[in-house]
Design an enzyme around this catalytic site. Structure first.
Site, mmCIF file in Angstrom:
data_model
loop_
_atom_site.group_PDB
_atom_site.id
_atom_site.type_symbol
_atom_site.label_atom_id
_atom_site.label_comp_id
_atom_site.label_asym_id
_atom_site.label_seq_id
_atom_site.Cartn_x
_atom_site.Cartn_y
_atom_site.Cartn_z
ATOM 1 N N HIS A 207 4.445 25.118 -10.860
ATOM 2 C CA HIS A 207 3.190 24.475 -10.436
ATOM 3 C C HIS A 207 3.342 23.663 -9.147
ATOM 4 O O HIS A 207 2.348 23.332 -8.495
ATOM 5 C CB HIS A 207 2.676 23.530 -11.524
ATOM 6 C CG HIS A 207 2.178 24.229 -12.752
ATOM 7 N ND1 HIS A 207 1.285 25.277 -12.697
ATOM 8 C CD2 HIS A 207 2.452 24.031 -14.082
ATOM 9 C CE1 HIS A 207 1.028 25.699 -13.932
ATOM 10 N NE2 HIS A 207 1.720 24.964 -14.780
ATOM 11 N N ASP A 272 4.112 32.580 -18.036
ATOM 12 C CA ASP A 272 3.763 31.335 -18.709
ATOM 13 C C ASP A 272 2.264 31.355 -19.037
ATOM 14 O O ASP A 272 1.498 32.101 -18.435
ATOM 15 C CB ASP A 272 4.097 30.156 -17.789
ATOM 16 C CG ASP A 272 3.793 28.814 -18.420
ATOM 17 O OD1 ASP A 272 3.988 28.680 -19.649
ATOM 18 O OD2 ASP A 272 3.360 27.904 -17.705
#
Length: 305
Positions: A207, A272
């Site tokens: 991220h 993910d």
């Protein structure tokens, strides 16, 4: 042409509606030969295998017979990364942070108890340098993380907290991935040190954007691992051309430095539950990187993917 594959997975399962995000330059011809493997997926493979065979000690010879010189990166220091507690608003009781040491500690324990760890090649993590971090992240962002680490900690952006000393731990986490890349690409004698690698590192990375930590991620380990792979590959290619040798993996490289860089085509598979927004940001306009993110739609970040 050397082909390299990274896999990225954090600690949660994808559920419900999913979406697939690729870069703007898909390369269907990429066949991965080297892997940086995700921790959570690997732990489930081991667990499933043990349940299916219904054995423990007897399982070890099976692993030893089938393994392909897989490197393993894990350092106890990673367990010292402290993301503190989660607190969403003043009237919500704080709870244990989801990115806590327990999941990865259990995974390391499973590898130990199952005997799989005996079949892996230990790859010692090193501390990444600031110049290596600067390949993707901005100087201003790095300085912010440093300042927080030297104080009492804090948020590096959006829900990306660290505690005192967290900067150095993040550098060792990233350095573990870089060390795995080096072990895969460099040779010892007549063979590569390892053929693939399994990196059990903290904090996570997919991220993290150039100038912003997000979603528990401080530095983008996947992005920096890919950029380091290119650097190592180009350095080895230059040495091979300089010596006139065609021995080893370096023989695939030819032409200018730019052409050699393009010869390393990379596939990143991120499965993910969350979108790998930081990784997409890094390689959106890169024709030599195929990025595939399989994630739950509109989970996190809300408006990306």
């Amino acid at each position: 042409m050397h082909k390299f594959c990274f896999e990225s997975f954090e600690f949660t399962h994808a559920t419900n509606k999913q979406s697939i995000t690729t870069s703007s330059h898909p390369h269907s011809s990429i066949t991965p030969t080297s892997f940086i493997a995700p921790h959570y997926f690997f732990s489930h493979i081991i667990h499933f295998s043990l349940i299916q065979k219904n054995m423990w000690c007897e399982q070890k010879p099976i692993f030893k017979e089938r393994h392909r010189r897989t490197g393993y990166v894990f350092e106890e220091l990673y367990m010292w990364h402290n993301a503190k507690c989660l607190s969403f608003e003043v009237w919500t009781q704080p709870l244990e942070h989801w990115e806590n040491p327990e999941a990865k500690s259990r995974c390391n324990g499973l590898l130990e108890v199952s005997g799989v760890k005996d079949c892996l090649v230990k790859v010692k993590a090193r501390k990444a340098t600031e110049n290596e971090v600067l390949r993707f992240h901005t100087k201003e962002y790095i300085d912010k993380v440093k300042a927080l680490s030297e104080g009492d900690g804090g948020d590096c952006g959006e829900c990306a907290r660290l505690s005192k000393g967290g900067y150095d731990i993040a550098l060792y986490g990233m350095g573990g991935v870089l060390a795995a890349v080096e072990a895969i690409l460099t040779e010892s004698g007549d063979q590569r040190q390892v053929e693939n690698a399994y990196c059990l590192v903290r904090p996570p990375g997919h991220h993290a954007e150039r100038d912003l930590g997000r979603g528990f991620c401080i530095f983008n380990n996947i992005v920096l691992g890919v950029l380091h792979a290119r650097t190592v590959w180009n350095d080895l290619s230059s040495l091979t051309r300089g010596s006139g040798s065609s021995h080893g993996s370096c023989s695939a490289a030819a032409g200018s430095s730019e052409n050699r860089r393009k010869n390393m085509r990379v596939a990143i598979v991120d499965y993910d539950v969350h979108h790998g927004n930081g990784t997409q940001q890094a390689f959106w306009n890169d024709p030599d990187v195929l990025f595939i993110s399989i994630h739950q739609d509109s989970n996190y970040p809300l408006h990306t993917g």
